[in-house]
Design a protein around this motif. Structure first.
Motif, PDB file in Angstrom:
ATOM      1  N   LEU A  52      40.111 120.001 -37.658  1.00 46.45           N
ATOM      2  CA  LEU A  52      39.279 118.819 -37.484  1.00 46.45           C
ATOM      3  C   LEU A  52      40.116 117.551 -37.365  1.00 46.45           C
ATOM      4  CD1 LEU A  52      36.373 119.401 -40.037  1.00 46.45           C
ATOM      5  CD2 LEU A  52      36.357 119.806 -37.568  1.00 46.45           C
ATOM      6  N   GLU A  53      39.665 116.637 -36.493  1.00 40.16           N
ATOM      7  CA  GLU A  53      40.292 115.322 -36.376  1.00 40.16           C
ATOM      8  C   GLU A  53      39.643 114.419 -37.426  1.00 40.16           C
ATOM      9  OE1 GLU A  53      42.754 114.586 -34.580  1.00 40.16           O
ATOM     10  OE2 GLU A  53      42.783 115.738 -32.716  1.00 40.16           O
ATOM     11  N   ALA A  81      16.412 111.698 -33.917  1.00 36.69           N
ATOM     12  CA  ALA A  81      17.767 111.463 -34.426  1.00 36.69           C
ATOM     13  C   ALA A  81      18.795 111.940 -33.403  1.00 36.69           C
ATOM     14  CB  ALA A  81      17.962 112.175 -35.764  1.00 36.69           C
ATOM     15  N   THR A  82      20.055 111.580 -33.628  1.00 36.95           N
ATOM     16  CA  THR A  82      21.153 111.923 -32.715  1.00 36.95           C
ATOM     17  C   THR A  82      22.143 112.849 -33.406  1.00 36.95           C
ATOM     18  OG1 THR A  82      20.951 109.792 -31.587  1.00 36.95           O
ATOM     19  CG2 THR A  82      23.033 110.985 -31.313  1.00 36.95           C
ATOM     20  N   LEU A  83      22.603 113.864 -32.674  1.00 29.39           N
ATOM     21  CA  LEU A  83      23.609 114.787 -33.189  1.00 29.39           C
ATOM     22  C   LEU A  83      24.977 114.359 -32.689  1.00 29.39           C
ATOM     23  CD1 LEU A  83      23.749 117.521 -34.814  1.00 29.39           C
ATOM     24  CD2 LEU A  83      23.862 118.655 -32.574  1.00 29.39           C
ATOM     25  N   LYS A  84      25.919 114.173 -33.626  1.00 27.16           N
ATOM     26  CA  LYS A  84      27.292 113.812 -33.254  1.00 27.16           C
ATOM     27  C   LYS A  84      28.250 114.871 -33.784  1.00 27.16           C
ATOM     28  CE  LYS A  84      26.490 108.849 -32.850  1.00 27.16           C
ATOM     29  NZ  LYS A  84      26.922 107.483 -33.265  1.00 27.16           N
ATOM     30  N   VAL A  85      29.378 115.027 -33.075  1.00 32.34           N
ATOM     31  CA  VAL A  85      30.268 116.162 -33.309  1.00 32.34           C
ATOM     32  C   VAL A  85      31.676 115.687 -33.658  1.00 32.34           C
ATOM     33  CG1 VAL A  85      31.231 118.272 -32.325  1.00 32.34           C
ATOM     34  CG2 VAL A  85      28.915 117.549 -31.684  1.00 32.34           C
ATOM     35  N   ILE A  86      32.224 116.199 -34.762  1.00 33.12           N
ATOM     36  CA  ILE A  86      33.617 115.924 -35.134  1.00 33.12           C
ATOM     37  C   ILE A  86      34.518 116.727 -34.206  1.00 33.12           C
ATOM     38  CG2 ILE A  86      35.318 115.908 -36.986  1.00 33.12           C
ATOM     39  CD1 ILE A  86      32.926 116.389 -38.931  1.00 33.12           C
ATOM     40  N   PRO A  87      35.428 116.100 -33.489  1.00 30.11           N
ATOM     41  CA  PRO A  87      36.306 116.836 -32.577  1.00 30.11           C
ATOM     42  C   PRO A  87      37.397 117.599 -33.322  1.00 30.11           C
ATOM     43  CG  PRO A  87      36.885 114.510 -32.559  1.00 30.11           C
ATOM     44  CD  PRO A  87      35.659 114.638 -33.421  1.00 30.11           C
ATOM     45  N   ILE A  88      38.042 118.505 -32.584  1.00 28.33           N
ATOM     46  CA  ILE A  88      39.152 119.277 -33.140  1.00 28.33           C
ATOM     47  C   ILE A  88      40.387 119.095 -32.266  1.00 28.33           C
ATOM     48  CG2 ILE A  88      37.664 121.025 -34.187  1.00 28.33           C
ATOM     49  CD1 ILE A  88      38.373 122.871 -31.817  1.00 28.33           C
ATOM     50  N   ASN A  89      41.548 119.499 -32.803  1.00 28.46           N
ATOM     51  CA  ASN A  89      42.774 119.476 -32.007  1.00 28.46           C
ATOM     52  C   ASN A  89      43.071 120.867 -31.453  1.00 28.46           C
ATOM     53  OD1 ASN A  89      43.957 120.981 -34.114  1.00 28.46           O
ATOM     54  ND2 ASN A  89      44.845 119.169 -35.075  1.00 28.46           N
ATOM     55  N   GLU A  90      44.182 121.011 -30.762  1.00 29.66           N
ATOM     56  CA  GLU A  90      44.523 122.278 -30.110  1.00 29.66           C
ATOM     57  C   GLU A  90      44.756 123.406 -31.114  1.00 29.66           C
ATOM     58  OE1 GLU A  90      44.651 123.337 -27.051  1.00 29.66           O
ATOM     59  OE2 GLU A  90      44.205 121.475 -25.983  1.00 29.66           O
ATOM     60  N   ARG A  91      45.108 123.059 -32.348  1.00 24.76           N
ATOM     61  CA  ARG A  91      45.338 124.075 -33.377  1.00 24.76           C
ATOM     62  C   ARG A  91      44.033 124.551 -34.020  1.00 24.76           C
ATOM     63  NH1 ARG A  91      50.423 124.642 -35.588  1.00 24.76           N
ATOM     64  NH2 ARG A  91      49.558 124.933 -37.675  1.00 24.76           N
ATOM     65  N   GLY A  92      42.930 123.901 -33.647  1.00 29.62           N
ATOM     66  CA  GLY A  92      41.656 124.285 -34.228  1.00 29.62           C
ATOM     67  C   GLY A  92      41.393 123.628 -35.561  1.00 29.62           C
TER      68      GLY A  92
END
Length: 415
Positions: free
Chosen positions: A161-162, A148-159
């Motif tokens: 979640l996008e 399987a593949t692990l994918k990551v939810i990004p964040i913004n500069e304030r910490g």
């Protein structure tokens, strides 16, 4: 700055509460202890210490396996603790509460079981950029074992979640979303209700790491509807080596046992083993009986103190801490989310967090320094680590003042 006026009706008597915690009375390096490392572990009230000692002193015996009186007393206390935890998180059934060694153990249990029964090559597991290593590494291992593949939810500069990026990741390959409720490093409170709703709209299960939420935020699993939720006893004023995995009956019945041994079986032959019913299917071997009983005592202590009062005081203390720390020249907050709880991470000028932490320690102030088991998050911010002050309801505004003064003293020595 002047302390914020306390406007909480029937407010906590914090100074009286502090007397319930023996360790808070001691000195470090000749200074009164200022304990601001609650994100790592909380201190224990005397009633929790007494509950654990009382088990060993008066009815020490193994559970579920004896007809003698001590075993029955121990079994009753242990199962009463399970019901206490179930009531605290409003689980529909006590059998949905699995006792574990802690958050890490609970996540590993689910990841291992998902790898054996659900995940396959081409599938996807989603986590976030702010996860603790305990919610990264088990899923990496599961993906390595299954393809399987692990994918990551990004964040913004304030910490934060996008969320648009998260929604875009939710396709037919995703088999589970595993995210933290509250960041252990930044204190960011994630929009977990939205995370769960978006996943469930696509029939994707969600695991919540509530290790940094359970002590600060009232959690109702029937209202929130996570498929799995994990937390550690030592983060909620209970003993180390204890934890909880909540899972819905549907999912817990679907997944295979994590470990084999005593108590998780109905019958064993050399040809075949029939597994026990929930929750025992996931509780192989002799559990931390004393610890789980004491964990329930810690929950009783919180409820008696008043969870809403605790929440309001911690929010007021967080506001005061942020206002006070912002007055320090050269301070930089790592994560500055609009919704936050428990933890504040920061750097001051270019002072290394270890150097700051050592000087604070000499003043009796306990904070955490380093990457806080969130190394990928540190890499994203391009820093080696932070100083983290994490709060509890037994902390005071005067302790925040000591922290601020301590940081200024350290800065004057190191710059």
């Amino acid at each position: 700055m002047e302390p914020i006026t306390n406007t909480i009706p029937a407010a906590l008597d914090v100074m009286q509460i502090r007397k319930d915690f023996p360790i808070l009375q001691q000195k470090v390096h000749g200074k009164q202890l200022v304990y601001l490392d609650n994100g790592a572990t909380t201190q224990k009230p005397q009633v929790v210490i007494d509950a654990e000692a009382n088990y060993y002193r008066t009815y020490n015996s193994n559970v579920h396996r004896g007809v003698h009186q001590l075993s029955q007393i121990a079994t009753d206390a242990y199962e009463k603790a399970r019901h206490r935890v179930a009531a605290y998180i409003n689980a529909a059934h006590a059998h949905e509460v699995i006792f574990t060694k802690g958050t890490t153990d609970g996540i590993n249990l689910v990841a291992n079981a998902m790898a054996r029964r659900v995940l396959k090559a081409g599938d996807t597991v989603i986590i976030s950029a702010m996860e603790h290593h305990s919610n990264i590494v088990p899923w990496q291992m599961a993906c390595e074992d299954t393809g399987a593949t692990l994918k990551v939810i990004p964040i913004n500069e304030r910490g934060e979640l996008e969320m648009e990026a998260y929604e875009a990741l939710l396709d037919e390959t995703v088999k589970i979303v595993a995210v933290t409720y509250v960041s252990n490093t930044m204190g960011t409170i994630n929009p977990v209700a939205d995370i769960i709703a978006l996943a469930h709209a696509r029939n994707i299960p969600v695991l919540l790491d509530a290790a940094q939420a359970i002590q600060h935020i009232r959690i109702d699993v029937q209202a929130l509807q996570p498929d799995f939720l994990v937390f550690s006893g030592h983060k909620i004023y209970g003993p180390t080596g204890t934890g909880v995995l909540y899972g819905t009956t549907e999912w817990l019945n679907k997944l295979p046992p994590y470990q084999g041994g005593g108590d998780m079986i109905k019958t064993v032959t050399f040809a075949k083993t029939i597994y026990n019913e929930l929750p025992y299917k996931f509780e192989a071997g002799t559990p931390n009986i004393a610890g789980c009983i004491a964990l329930a005592t810690g929950i009783d202590y919180l409820e008696k103190t008043g969870f809403e009062k605790i929440r309001q005081w911690e929010e007021e203390l967080m506001t005061y801490a942020l206002q006070s720390l912002r007055e320090i020249e050269g301070i930089r907050f790592i994560g500055d989310a609009a919704a936050r709880s428990g933890a504040i991470s920061f750097l001051v000028h270019d002072i290394h967090p270890f150097d700051m932490g050592e000087i604070l320690d000499q003043q009796g102030i306990a904070v955490r320094t380093g990457h806080h088991c969130t190394e990928p998050l540190m890499d994203w911010f391009r820093i080696p680590g932070t100083v983290r002050a994490s709060l509890s309801f037994y902390n005071t505004q005067e302790e925040i003042d000591k922290l601020v003064a301590g940081i200024k003293k350290a800065a004057s020595m190191l710059l």
